[in-house]
Design a protein around this motif. Structure first.
Motif, PDB file in Angstrom:
ATOM      1  N   ILE A  97      49.312  48.852  53.095  1.00 53.16           N
ATOM      2  CA  ILE A  97      48.043  49.053  52.395  1.00 53.16           C
ATOM      3  C   ILE A  97      47.511  47.722  51.894  1.00 53.16           C
ATOM      4  CG2 ILE A  97      47.001  50.072  50.343  1.00 53.16           C
ATOM      5  CD1 ILE A  97      48.803  52.497  50.799  1.00 53.16           C
ATOM      6  N   ASN A  98      48.393  46.881  51.365  1.00 51.37           N
ATOM      7  CA  ASN A  98      47.947  45.577  50.876  1.00 51.37           C
ATOM      8  C   ASN A  98      47.393  44.718  52.011  1.00 51.37           C
ATOM      9  OD1 ASN A  98      48.572  46.121  48.240  1.00 51.37           O
ATOM     10  ND2 ASN A  98      50.616  45.240  48.366  1.00 51.37           N
ATOM     11  N   PHE A  99      48.019  44.742  53.174  1.00 51.57           N
ATOM     12  CA  PHE A  99      47.538  43.958  54.304  1.00 51.57           C
ATOM     13  C   PHE A  99      46.131  44.376  54.691  1.00 51.57           C
ATOM     14  CE2 PHE A  99      46.907  43.539  58.883  1.00 51.57           C
ATOM     15  CZ  PHE A  99      47.049  42.160  59.016  1.00 51.57           C
ATOM     16  N   TRP A 100      45.910  45.683  54.823  1.00 56.84           N
ATOM     17  CA  TRP A 100      44.594  46.165  55.246  1.00 56.84           C
ATOM     18  C   TRP A 100      43.564  45.981  54.145  1.00 56.84           C
ATOM     19  CZ3 TRP A 100      44.457  45.951  60.053  1.00 56.84           C
ATOM     20  CH2 TRP A 100      45.529  46.335  60.842  1.00 56.84           C
ATOM     21  N   THR A 101      43.982  46.075  52.885  1.00 61.28           N
ATOM     22  CA  THR A 101      43.055  45.851  51.774  1.00 61.28           C
ATOM     23  C   THR A 101      42.620  44.396  51.726  1.00 61.28           C
ATOM     24  OG1 THR A 101      44.152  47.613  50.538  1.00 61.28           O
ATOM     25  CG2 THR A 101      42.755  46.129  49.294  1.00 61.28           C
ATOM     26  N   VAL A 102      43.554  43.495  51.945  1.00 60.12           N
ATOM     27  CA  VAL A 102      43.223  42.064  51.968  1.00 60.12           C
ATOM     28  C   VAL A 102      42.315  41.763  53.159  1.00 60.12           C
ATOM     29  CG1 VAL A 102      44.203  39.755  52.312  1.00 60.12           C
ATOM     30  CG2 VAL A 102      45.251  41.327  50.683  1.00 60.12           C
ATOM     31  N   THR A 103      42.601  42.347  54.311  1.00 64.32           N
ATOM     32  CA  THR A 103      41.747  42.159  55.484  1.00 64.32           C
ATOM     33  C   THR A 103      40.335  42.658  55.216  1.00 64.32           C
ATOM     34  OG1 THR A 103      43.669  42.438  56.924  1.00 64.32           O
ATOM     35  CG2 THR A 103      41.498  42.694  57.936  1.00 64.32           C
ATOM     36  N   LEU A 104      40.232  43.815  54.575  1.00 67.25           N
ATOM     37  CA  LEU A 104      38.933  44.373  54.229  1.00 67.25           C
ATOM     38  C   LEU A 104      38.194  43.468  53.252  1.00 67.25           C
ATOM     39  CD1 LEU A 104      36.856  46.714  54.104  1.00 67.25           C
ATOM     40  CD2 LEU A 104      38.262  47.684  52.288  1.00 67.25           C
ATOM     41  N   ALA A 105      38.877  43.003  52.213  1.00 67.86           N
ATOM     42  CA  ALA A 105      38.227  42.168  51.197  1.00 67.86           C
ATOM     43  C   ALA A 105      37.758  40.836  51.780  1.00 67.86           C
ATOM     44  CB  ALA A 105      39.183  41.934  50.036  1.00 67.86           C
ATOM     45  N   MET A 106      38.592  40.203  52.586  1.00 68.69           N
ATOM     46  CA  MET A 106      38.220  38.914  53.167  1.00 68.69           C
ATOM     47  C   MET A 106      37.061  39.065  54.148  1.00 68.69           C
ATOM     48  SD  MET A 106      41.968  37.050  53.617  1.00 68.69           S
ATOM     49  CE  MET A 106      41.572  36.659  55.260  1.00 68.69           C
ATOM     50  N   GLY A 107      37.127  40.069  55.008  1.00 70.33           N
ATOM     51  CA  GLY A 107      36.056  40.273  55.974  1.00 70.33           C
ATOM     52  C   GLY A 107      34.732  40.618  55.304  1.00 70.33           C
ATOM     53  N   ALA A 108      34.784  41.487  54.289  1.00 71.71           N
ATOM     54  CA  ALA A 108      33.558  41.870  53.594  1.00 71.71           C
ATOM     55  C   ALA A 108      32.963  40.683  52.837  1.00 71.71           C
ATOM     56  CB  ALA A 108      33.843  43.017  52.630  1.00 71.71           C
ATOM     57  N   THR A 109      33.809  39.873  52.214  1.00 74.42           N
ATOM     58  CA  THR A 109      33.324  38.703  51.481  1.00 74.42           C
ATOM     59  C   THR A 109      32.638  37.716  52.416  1.00 74.42           C
ATOM     60  OG1 THR A 109      35.089  38.950  49.853  1.00 74.42           O
ATOM     61  CG2 THR A 109      34.003  36.801  49.978  1.00 74.42           C
ATOM     62  N   LEU A 110      33.278  37.423  53.530  1.00 75.25           N
ATOM     63  CA  LEU A 110      32.687  36.477  54.483  1.00 75.25           C
ATOM     64  C   LEU A 110      31.408  37.030  55.105  1.00 75.25           C
ATOM     65  CD1 LEU A 110      35.923  35.151  56.219  1.00 75.25           C
ATOM     66  CD2 LEU A 110      34.433  33.932  54.623  1.00 75.25           C
ATOM     67  N   ALA A 111      31.387  38.330  55.405  1.00 73.67           N
ATOM     68  CA  ALA A 111      30.173  38.930  55.973  1.00 73.67           C
ATOM     69  C   ALA A 111      29.022  38.888  54.973  1.00 73.67           C
ATOM     70  CB  ALA A 111      30.455  40.368  56.407  1.00 73.67           C
ATOM     71  N   LEU A 112      29.311  39.157  53.703  1.00 72.81           N
ATOM     72  CA  LEU A 112      28.262  39.097  52.682  1.00 72.81           C
ATOM     73  C   LEU A 112      27.736  37.681  52.491  1.00 72.81           C
ATOM     74  CD1 LEU A 112      29.575  41.605  50.002  1.00 72.81           C
ATOM     75  CD2 LEU A 112      27.560  41.842  51.458  1.00 72.81           C
ATOM     76  N   LEU A 113      28.625  36.710  52.496  1.00 69.24           N
ATOM     77  CA  LEU A 113      28.181  35.316  52.368  1.00 69.24           C
ATOM     78  C   LEU A 113      27.302  34.899  53.542  1.00 69.24           C
ATOM     79  CD1 LEU A 113      31.402  33.593  50.992  1.00 69.24           C
ATOM     80  CD2 LEU A 113      29.223  33.890  49.804  1.00 69.24           C
ATOM     81  N   LEU A 114      27.708  35.292  54.739  1.00 70.66           N
ATOM     82  CA  LEU A 114      26.887  34.959  55.911  1.00 70.66           C
ATOM     83  C   LEU A 114      25.555  35.693  55.885  1.00 70.66           C
ATOM     84  CD1 LEU A 114      29.340  34.730  58.915  1.00 70.66           C
ATOM     85  CD2 LEU A 114      27.724  33.013  58.161  1.00 70.66           C
ATOM     86  N   ALA A 115      25.573  36.954  55.472  1.00 70.04           N
ATOM     87  CA  ALA A 115      24.322  37.706  55.387  1.00 70.04           C
ATOM     88  C   ALA A 115      23.391  37.078  54.351  1.00 70.04           C
ATOM     89  CB  ALA A 115      24.613  39.162  55.041  1.00 70.04           C
ATOM     90  N   PHE A 116      23.944  36.604  53.259  1.00 67.78           N
ATOM     91  CA  PHE A 116      23.137  35.932  52.234  1.00 67.78           C
ATOM     92  C   PHE A 116      22.537  34.639  52.776  1.00 67.78           C
ATOM     93  CE2 PHE A 116      22.812  32.998  48.572  1.00 67.78           C
ATOM     94  CZ  PHE A 116      21.859  33.704  47.836  1.00 67.78           C
ATOM     95  N   SER A 117      23.269  33.966  53.649  1.00 66.79           N
ATOM     96  CA  SER A 117      22.753  32.710  54.200  1.00 66.79           C
ATOM     97  C   SER A 117      21.568  32.932  55.127  1.00 66.79           C
ATOM     98  CB  SER A 117      23.864  31.949  54.925  1.00 66.79           C
ATOM     99  OG  SER A 117      24.188  32.592  56.133  1.00 66.79           O
ATOM    100  N   LEU A 118      21.356  34.169  55.572  1.00 70.09           N
ATOM    101  CA  LEU A 118      20.188  34.458  56.412  1.00 70.09           C
ATOM    102  C   LEU A 118      18.882  34.210  55.667  1.00 70.09           C
ATOM    103  CD1 LEU A 118      21.170  37.658  58.411  1.00 70.09           C
ATOM    104  CD2 LEU A 118      20.469  35.456  59.347  1.00 70.09           C
ATOM    105  N   LEU A 119      18.919  34.263  54.343  1.00 69.32           N
ATOM    106  CA  LEU A 119      17.717  34.001  53.555  1.00 69.32           C
ATOM    107  C   LEU A 119      17.237  32.562  53.705  1.00 69.32           C
ATOM    108  CD1 LEU A 119      18.715  35.822  50.249  1.00 69.32           C
ATOM    109  CD2 LEU A 119      17.136  36.635  52.010  1.00 69.32           C
ATOM    110  N   TYR A 120      18.156  31.666  54.038  1.00 72.13           N
ATOM    111  CA  TYR A 120      17.842  30.236  54.092  1.00 72.13           C
ATOM    112  C   TYR A 120      17.753  29.700  55.519  1.00 72.13           C
ATOM    113  CZ  TYR A 120      18.979  30.740  49.222  1.00 72.13           C
ATOM    114  OH  TYR A 120      18.996  31.166  47.914  1.00 72.13           O
ATOM    115  N   VAL A 121      17.797  30.588  56.495  1.00 70.38           N
ATOM    116  CA  VAL A 121      17.720  30.178  57.897  1.00 70.38           C
ATOM    117  C   VAL A 121      16.386  30.661  58.442  1.00 70.38           C
ATOM    118  CG1 VAL A 121      18.762  30.465  60.161  1.00 70.38           C
ATOM    119  CG2 VAL A 121      20.222  30.266  58.168  1.00 70.38           C
TER     120      VAL A 121
END
Length: 83
Positions: A12-36
Motif C-alpha cells: 500500500i505504501n509503494f502504490w501510495t507513494v507512486t500515486l503521490a509522486m505522479g499526481a504532484t508532478l502532473a499538477l506541476l506540469l499542468a500549472f506550467s501550461l499557464l506560462y507556455v
C-alpha cells in the motif's frame, strides 16, 4: 506486527507513494501550461508529459482500490502454473 500485515502495508505504501509522486508532478506540469505559449512545441511537450504521468496515477488508483498485492508471496496457491 504480523508478517502478512507488514507486507500489505509495504504494498500500500509503494502504490501510495507512486500515486503521490505522479499526481504532484502532473499538477506541476499542468500549472506550467499557464506560462507556455499555446500551440508551441513546448506546450505539446508539456501536454504529452502530463498524459504520460497520468498513466501511473490512474494505475496506482486502480491497484489501491482493488487491493492487488503483487509483491506478496502466494503460498497457498497449489495449482500454480509456475510450480
Amino acid at each position: 506486527m504480523d508478517d502478512e500485515d507488514e507486507s500489505m502495508d509495504e504494498g500500500i505504501n509503494f502504490w501510495t507513494v507512486t500515486l503521490a509522486m505522479g499526481a504532484t508532478l502532473a499538477l506541476l506540469l499542468a500549472f506550467s501550461l499557464l506560462y507556455v505559449e499555446a500551440g508551441s512545441a513546448e506546450a505539446v511537450a508539456v501536454q504529452l508529459s502530463v498524459a504520460f504521468l497520468l498513466i501511473p496515477v490512474v494505475g496506482s488508483l486502480i491497484i489501491i482500490y482493488v487491493g492487488w498485492r503483487p509483491f506478496e508471496d502466494d503460498q497457498d496457491d497449489e495449482e500454480s502454473v509456475f510450480d
